[in-house]
Design a protein around this motif. Structure first.
Motif, PDB file in Angstrom:
ATOM      1  N   ASN A 102      -5.773 -25.553 -11.186  1.00  0.00           N
ATOM      2  CA  ASN A 102      -4.791 -26.043 -10.216  1.00  0.00           C
ATOM      3  C   ASN A 102      -5.040 -25.432  -8.834  1.00  0.00           C
ATOM      4  OD1 ASN A 102      -2.367 -26.471  -8.676  1.00  0.00           O
ATOM      5  ND2 ASN A 102      -1.335 -26.962 -10.591  1.00  0.00           N
ATOM      6  N   ARG A 103      -5.351 -26.278  -7.866  1.00  0.00           N
ATOM      7  CA  ARG A 103      -5.708 -25.791  -6.525  1.00  0.00           C
ATOM      8  C   ARG A 103      -4.497 -25.407  -5.677  1.00  0.00           C
ATOM      9  NH1 ARG A 103      -8.280 -29.628  -3.353  1.00  0.00           N
ATOM     10  NH2 ARG A 103      -7.569 -31.347  -4.679  1.00  0.00           N
ATOM     11  N   SER A 104      -3.300 -25.632  -6.208  1.00  0.00           N
ATOM     12  CA  SER A 104      -2.105 -25.219  -5.486  1.00  0.00           C
ATOM     13  C   SER A 104      -1.585 -23.860  -5.947  1.00  0.00           C
ATOM     14  CB  SER A 104      -0.998 -26.270  -5.648  1.00  0.00           C
ATOM     15  OG  SER A 104      -0.560 -26.333  -7.004  1.00  0.00           O
ATOM     16  N   PHE A 105      -2.305 -23.238  -6.883  1.00  0.00           N
ATOM     17  CA  PHE A 105      -1.893 -21.920  -7.382  1.00  0.00           C
ATOM     18  C   PHE A 105      -1.841 -20.920  -6.229  1.00  0.00           C
ATOM     19  CE2 PHE A 105      -2.769 -17.863  -9.625  1.00  0.00           C
ATOM     20  CZ  PHE A 105      -1.692 -17.887 -10.492  1.00  0.00           C
ATOM     21  N   ASN A 106      -1.039 -19.844  -6.406  1.00  0.00           N
ATOM     22  CA  ASN A 106      -0.864 -18.881  -5.310  1.00  0.00           C
ATOM     23  C   ASN A 106      -2.016 -17.867  -5.254  1.00  0.00           C
ATOM     24  OD1 ASN A 106       0.260 -18.132  -7.786  1.00  0.00           O
ATOM     25  ND2 ASN A 106       1.847 -16.888  -6.890  1.00  0.00           N
ATOM     26  N   PHE A 107      -3.179 -18.389  -4.904  1.00  0.00           N
ATOM     27  CA  PHE A 107      -4.376 -17.544  -4.785  1.00  0.00           C
ATOM     28  C   PHE A 107      -4.245 -16.548  -3.641  1.00  0.00           C
ATOM     29  CE2 PHE A 107      -6.094 -21.387  -6.895  1.00  0.00           C
ATOM     30  CZ  PHE A 107      -6.689 -20.796  -7.996  1.00  0.00           C
ATOM     31  N   ARG A 108      -3.625 -16.951  -2.527  1.00  0.00           N
ATOM     32  CA  ARG A 108      -3.457 -16.025  -1.400  1.00  0.00           C
ATOM     33  C   ARG A 108      -2.524 -14.882  -1.789  1.00  0.00           C
ATOM     34  NH1 ARG A 108      -2.863 -21.165   0.441  1.00  0.00           N
ATOM     35  NH2 ARG A 108      -4.435 -22.009   1.880  1.00  0.00           N
ATOM     36  N   GLY A 109      -1.489 -15.230  -2.563  1.00  0.00           N
ATOM     37  CA  GLY A 109      -0.557 -14.203  -2.985  1.00  0.00           C
ATOM     38  C   GLY A 109      -1.222 -13.153  -3.850  1.00  0.00           C
ATOM     39  N   TYR A 110      -1.981 -13.583  -4.848  1.00  0.00           N
ATOM     40  CA  TYR A 110      -2.666 -12.624  -5.719  1.00  0.00           C
ATOM     41  C   TYR A 110      -3.732 -11.846  -4.954  1.00  0.00           C
ATOM     42  CZ  TYR A 110      -0.561 -13.777 -10.208  1.00  0.00           C
ATOM     43  OH  TYR A 110       0.330 -13.907 -11.251  1.00  0.00           O
ATOM     44  N   THR A 111      -4.441 -12.517  -4.070  1.00  0.00           N
ATOM     45  CA  THR A 111      -5.500 -11.828  -3.321  1.00  0.00           C
ATOM     46  C   THR A 111      -4.917 -10.751  -2.419  1.00  0.00           C
ATOM     47  OG1 THR A 111      -6.844 -13.846  -3.364  1.00  0.00           O
ATOM     48  CG2 THR A 111      -7.433 -12.162  -1.743  1.00  0.00           C
ATOM     49  N   SER A 112      -3.849 -11.070  -1.701  1.00  0.00           N
ATOM     50  CA  SER A 112      -3.249 -10.074  -0.806  1.00  0.00           C
ATOM     51  C   SER A 112      -2.607  -8.941  -1.595  1.00  0.00           C
ATOM     52  CB  SER A 112      -2.215 -10.742   0.105  1.00  0.00           C
ATOM     53  OG  SER A 112      -1.221 -11.432  -0.636  1.00  0.00           O
ATOM     54  N   MET A 113      -2.055  -9.268  -2.744  1.00  0.00           N
ATOM     55  CA  MET A 113      -1.450  -8.251  -3.597  1.00  0.00           C
ATOM     56  C   MET A 113      -2.514  -7.276  -4.103  1.00  0.00           C
ATOM     57  SD  MET A 113       0.246  -8.921  -7.300  1.00  0.00           S
ATOM     58  CE  MET A 113      -1.368  -9.401  -7.942  1.00  0.00           C
ATOM     59  N   ILE A 114      -3.598  -7.815  -4.702  1.00  0.00           N
ATOM     60  CA  ILE A 114      -4.661  -6.961  -5.231  1.00  0.00           C
ATOM     61  C   ILE A 114      -5.357  -6.221  -4.097  1.00  0.00           C
ATOM     62  CG2 ILE A 114      -6.881  -6.983  -6.462  1.00  0.00           C
ATOM     63  CD1 ILE A 114      -5.790  -9.472  -7.974  1.00  0.00           C
ATOM     64  N   GLY A 115      -5.509  -6.902  -2.959  1.00  0.00           N
ATOM     65  CA  GLY A 115      -6.182  -6.282  -1.819  1.00  0.00           C
ATOM     66  C   GLY A 115      -5.455  -5.088  -1.250  1.00  0.00           C
ATOM     67  N   GLY A 172       0.826  -1.212   0.000  1.00  0.00           N
ATOM     68  CA  GLY A 172       0.000   0.000   0.000  1.00  0.00           C
ATOM     69  C   GLY A 172       0.858   1.259   0.000  1.00  0.00           C
ATOM     70  N   ALA A 173       1.968   1.229   0.746  1.00  0.00           N
ATOM     71  CA  ALA A 173       2.871   2.388   0.769  1.00  0.00           C
ATOM     72  C   ALA A 173       3.542   2.574  -0.587  1.00  0.00           C
ATOM     73  CB  ALA A 173       3.920   2.199   1.864  1.00  0.00           C
ATOM     74  N   MET A 174       3.913   1.475  -1.227  1.00  0.00           N
ATOM     75  CA  MET A 174       4.487   1.565  -2.573  1.00  0.00           C
ATOM     76  C   MET A 174       3.455   2.135  -3.541  1.00  0.00           C
ATOM     77  SD  MET A 174       5.845  -1.510  -5.061  1.00  0.00           S
ATOM     78  CE  MET A 174       4.186  -2.137  -5.327  1.00  0.00           C
ATOM     79  N   GLY A 194      -7.234  -1.978  -1.953  1.00  0.00           N
ATOM     80  CA  GLY A 194      -8.580  -1.821  -1.416  1.00  0.00           C
ATOM     81  C   GLY A 194      -9.621  -2.530  -2.250  1.00  0.00           C
ATOM     82  N   ALA A 195      -9.230  -3.002  -3.448  1.00  0.00           N
ATOM     83  CA  ALA A 195     -10.170  -3.715  -4.321  1.00  0.00           C
ATOM     84  C   ALA A 195     -10.227  -5.188  -3.926  1.00  0.00           C
ATOM     85  CB  ALA A 195      -9.734  -3.579  -5.779  1.00  0.00           C
ATOM     86  N   GLU A 196     -11.288  -5.862  -4.387  1.00  0.00           N
ATOM     87  CA  GLU A 196     -11.430  -7.298  -4.169  1.00  0.00           C
ATOM     88  C   GLU A 196     -11.367  -8.018  -5.501  1.00  0.00           C
ATOM     89  OE1 GLU A 196     -14.917  -8.256  -1.968  1.00  0.00           O
ATOM     90  OE2 GLU A 196     -14.163  -7.413  -0.096  1.00  0.00           O
ATOM     91  N   VAL A 197     -11.032  -9.311  -5.439  1.00  0.00           N
ATOM     92  CA  VAL A 197     -10.880 -10.098  -6.654  1.00  0.00           C
ATOM     93  C   VAL A 197     -11.762 -11.336  -6.576  1.00  0.00           C
ATOM     94  CG1 VAL A 197      -8.839 -11.254  -5.686  1.00  0.00           C
ATOM     95  CG2 VAL A 197      -9.238 -11.315  -8.151  1.00  0.00           C
ATOM     96  N   LEU A 198     -12.360 -11.687  -7.716  1.00  0.00           N
ATOM     97  CA  LEU A 198     -13.124 -12.928  -7.855  1.00  0.00           C
ATOM     98  C   LEU A 198     -12.386 -13.819  -8.844  1.00  0.00           C
ATOM     99  CD1 LEU A 198     -15.804 -14.572  -7.365  1.00  0.00           C
ATOM    100  CD2 LEU A 198     -16.626 -13.507  -9.496  1.00  0.00           C
ATOM    101  N   TYR A 199     -12.133 -15.076  -8.451  1.00  0.00           N
ATOM    102  CA  TYR A 199     -11.429 -16.014  -9.321  1.00  0.00           C
ATOM    103  C   TYR A 199     -12.418 -16.906 -10.072  1.00  0.00           C
ATOM    104  CZ  TYR A 199      -7.264 -14.760  -6.679  1.00  0.00           C
ATOM    105  OH  TYR A 199      -6.238 -14.061  -6.085  1.00  0.00           O
ATOM    106  N   CYS A 220      -4.945  -0.148  -8.992  1.00  0.00           N
ATOM    107  CA  CYS A 220      -6.309   0.199  -9.383  1.00  0.00           C
ATOM    108  C   CYS A 220      -6.980   0.997  -8.264  1.00  0.00           C
ATOM    109  CB  CYS A 220      -7.104  -1.055  -9.742  1.00  0.00           C
ATOM    110  SG  CYS A 220      -7.422  -2.175  -8.372  1.00  0.00           S
ATOM    111  N   ASN A 221      -8.091   1.643  -8.574  1.00  0.00           N
ATOM    112  CA  ASN A 221      -8.765   2.424  -7.530  1.00  0.00           C
ATOM    113  C   ASN A 221      -9.494   1.478  -6.579  1.00  0.00           C
ATOM    114  OD1 ASN A 221     -11.810   2.311  -8.190  1.00  0.00           O
ATOM    115  ND2 ASN A 221     -10.909   2.860 -10.190  1.00  0.00           N
ATOM    116  N   ASP A 222      -9.772   1.959  -5.389  1.00  0.00           N
ATOM    117  CA  ASP A 222     -10.280   1.071  -4.332  1.00  0.00           C
ATOM    118  C   ASP A 222     -11.727   0.630  -4.542  1.00  0.00           C
ATOM    119  OD1 ASP A 222     -11.569   3.426  -3.782  1.00  0.00           O
ATOM    120  OD2 ASP A 222     -10.624   3.752  -1.837  1.00  0.00           O
ATOM    121  N   ARG A 223     -12.376   1.120  -5.598  1.00  0.00           N
ATOM    122  CA  ARG A 223     -13.745   0.683  -5.900  1.00  0.00           C
ATOM    123  C   ARG A 223     -13.779  -0.274  -7.087  1.00  0.00           C
ATOM    124  NH1 ARG A 223     -13.817   6.021  -5.365  1.00  0.00           N
ATOM    125  NH2 ARG A 223     -14.092   6.351  -7.624  1.00  0.00           N
ATOM    126  N   ALA A 224     -12.611  -0.569  -7.627  1.00  0.00           N
ATOM    127  CA  ALA A 224     -12.554  -1.426  -8.820  1.00  0.00           C
ATOM    128  C   ALA A 224     -12.967  -2.856  -8.490  1.00  0.00           C
ATOM    129  CB  ALA A 224     -11.146  -1.403  -9.405  1.00  0.00           C
TER     130      ALA A 224
END
Length: 590
Positions: free
Chosen positions: A533-546, A432-434, A549-554, A520-524
């Motif tokens: 593949n259920r071993s994909f880094n879903f937590r990594g992408y979610t925390s990154m996008i989060g 977030g600081a970056m 302030g935005a949320e992601v649907l896979y 992206c903006n926090d309302r995106a």
């Protein structure tokens, strides 16, 4: 005598082979020239039979006797004896005499006028040893194949497409790693010594692995902690299909401290993360308590300029042949720095700490010279102190003084094959600081960052890995929803950030292009497409996008079968109807 000779030949087999050949050898001197030629033909036939039974020792001797008996075909039989003798020795792991046989083979081929392709395939024998898990025998065979290639024009590539040199180096690395993990570092060092001259490598030295903090605690540098270690939350993951039982392991929720450290008289390797100082290897990832699950790639990748193996708290690193010396520098180079996703997550946040007053202003920012222009644009954008940027070629560099900063979280390049995938969680405060720093710098330059309601779909058409195979079909389906196609790699960094920040909806493959959703903006609303593949880094992408302030649907699609690639990089398809359902789920209509 002729009938006795024929009877002996017809009764020969693997069990009585040695005795039979002894008898034949004793009888050869009594044969007339005409009968000797006939006997030679019979011996060659017997040798061929022995070859088919994998009795290459008997075949080599039979061919040798045929050469002894014959005048007309002596050179050809002698050549066959040498060829089968080479195979026999390699299969019996009696490698020490094979090099002399290869020299004899070269002479025999010249004497026989042979230009055919019947020389033994040492590469295939080596490959068989490799598949059987006998690494040392495989290495010995590949080394002999290297000699054969140079003297006889043998195979250049191995069965799986590697060069002989790369194959030998890789196998040696595996052997050395096994020894290092067992604490036998000196044995690993001796093993490297056996083949280093052949491969044109330097000697290896043994180093104690430690983190930057540990090294400075021993009085070997200056350490300024800027953000303390803290607990972070596990991200909540949303799938179109509902909850999914992931097979990866959640990364640590103890975010590491963020710091600036300085070390004097350091040896570094562009394209790699390690820093050598005295007898210490300074590398936070390798020193982390969880490092045992990591497949540490420094020193293994094809674009790197040294060999390194790790285990039991110590590492072996090859000494470089040539070293460049610089007075000062800030370390913005390292493993996979040319990959945009790795660059943005692992490297760019360091600029926050290099801009801190705790970091000297006069140090140049050192980057890898093989990175694309967008990477340098980010450094130039974020640097607030007017420092020069110094691209480094693939040559070892000794710094009189080097500034280093950490990766925001424990992030292994890959997990070991025998452990579950480690899914790193990215700290929202650092990313977030970056994000704020980038957006503030763009705003100061007058870049328009106001949301415009744009809807964009990120194309991955220009890439061969993790490709959305039916991308065109999905783009057509999204057209009536007002989506425009974007090719991020064709845009400058500033253009990308302005575009992502202006968009209200972003659809695309979970890949490097999706990394920019940090901005992206926090309302995106973000819809990420990926294989199943259920071993994909879903937590990594979610925390990154989060962190925006935005949320992601896979939306998980279906992997294209039959591809030989890392499971994370498999190509896949997603039905357009699922994408449209995903848009409805996040509140997007036509």
């Amino acid at each position: 005598m002729r009938d006795d000779f024929r009877r002996i030949l017809t009764q020969a087999n693997r069990t009585n082979g040695a005795a039979t050949l002894d008898t034949i050898e004793g009888a050869l001197a009594a044969l007339t020239e005409e009968r000797a030629e006939t006997a030679a033909q019979h011996l060659a036939t017997l040798a061929f039979r022995y070859q088919g039974e994998d009795s290459f020792d008997l075949a080599a001797r039979a061919y040798g006797l045929a050469a002894q008996a014959s005048r007309a075909r002596a050179a050809l039989y002698h050549l066959a004896a040498i060829r089968t003798g080479i195979v026999d020795r390699c299969q019996r792991q009696a490698f020490d005499g094979v090099e002399d046989l290869l020299e004899a083979l070269c002479e025999a081929k010249a004497a026989a006028g042979d230009r055919g392709q019947d020389d033994p395939s040492l590469v295939q024998i080596a490959w068989d040893y490799e598949l059987a898990g006998e690494a040392e025998s495989a290495v010995r065979c590949y080394l002999l194949a290297q000699i054969a290639r140079d003297s006889l024009g043998g195979q250049v590539l191995t069965v799986d497409g590697d060069t002989l040199e790369r194959k030998i180096r890789n196998l040696r690395s595996l052997q050395m790693t096994a020894l290092a993990e067992a604490g036998h570092h000196e044995e690993a060092q001796a093993l490297h010594e056996r083949t280093r001259a052949t491969l044109g490598l330097g000697q290896v030295r043994i180093y104690d692995i430690m983190s930057a903090r540990q090294a400075t605690a021993q009085g070997e540098g200056d350490y300024r902690e800027l953000v303390p270690g803290r607990r972070i939350a596990e991200p909540e993951i949303h799938f179109l299909e509902g909850p999914v039982a992931l097979t990866s392991v959640c990364g640590t929720l103890d975010a590491p401290p963020q710091y600036v450290a300085r070390f004097k008289d350091c040896l570094t390797f562009p394209r790699s993360n390690i820093v050598l100082q005295g007898s210490r290897l300074i590398y936070d990832l390798a020193a982390h308590p969880d490092s045992g699950i990591a497949d540490i790639k420094d020193g293994k990748n094809t674009d790197q300029i040294m060999t390194a193996v790790y285990g039991a708290g110590r590492a072996l690193v090859e000494e470089p042949a040539e070293i460049r010396t610089l007075e000062f520098g800030l370390m913005m180079f390292g493993l996979q720095s040319k990959n945009y996703g790795h660059w943005l997550l692992e490297f760019v946040p360091r600029m926050l700490w290099f801009n801190d007053p705790a970091c000297p202003a006069g140090f140049p920012i050192c980057i890898d010279d093989h990175m694309p222009a967008t990477h340098r644009q980010i450094v130039e954008l974020l640097d607030t102190r007017g420092r020069p940027i110094l691209p480094l070629p693939a040559q070892a560099v000794r710094f009189r003084e080097l500034g280093v900063a950490p990766v925001p979280t424990f992030f292994p390049f890959d997990a070991r094959p025998d452990v579950p995938v480690y899914d790193s969680v990215w700290p929202k405060d650092v990313l977030g600081a970056m994000r704020r720093a980038v957006l503030d710098r763009l705003a100061a330059r007058g870049v328009d960052l106001r949301p415009t309601g744009r809807r964009i779909v990120l194309s991955r058409k220009g890439f061969t890995q993790r490709q959305l195979v039916n991308e065109a079909e999905i783009i057509n389906a999204l057209a009536r929803y007002g989506f425009e196609v974007v090719y991020p790699e064709k845009l400058s960094f500033i253009e990308q950030i302005a575009l992502y920040h202006s968009a209200d909806v972003i659809v695309g493959s979970a890949s490097s292009a999706m990394t920019n959703t940090i901005f992206c903006n926090d309302r995106a609303r973000v819809v990420a497409l990926i294989h199943e593949n259920r071993s994909f880094n879903f937590r990594g992408y979610t925390s990154m996008i989060g962190s925006s302030g935005a949320e992601v649907l896979y939306i998980r699609g279906t992997t294209v079968p039959g591809e030989k690639t890392h499971p994370f990089h498999a190509n896949y398809t997603v039905p357009p109807q699922q994408v449209l359902r995903g848009l409805e789920r996040v509140g997007v209509g036509p």
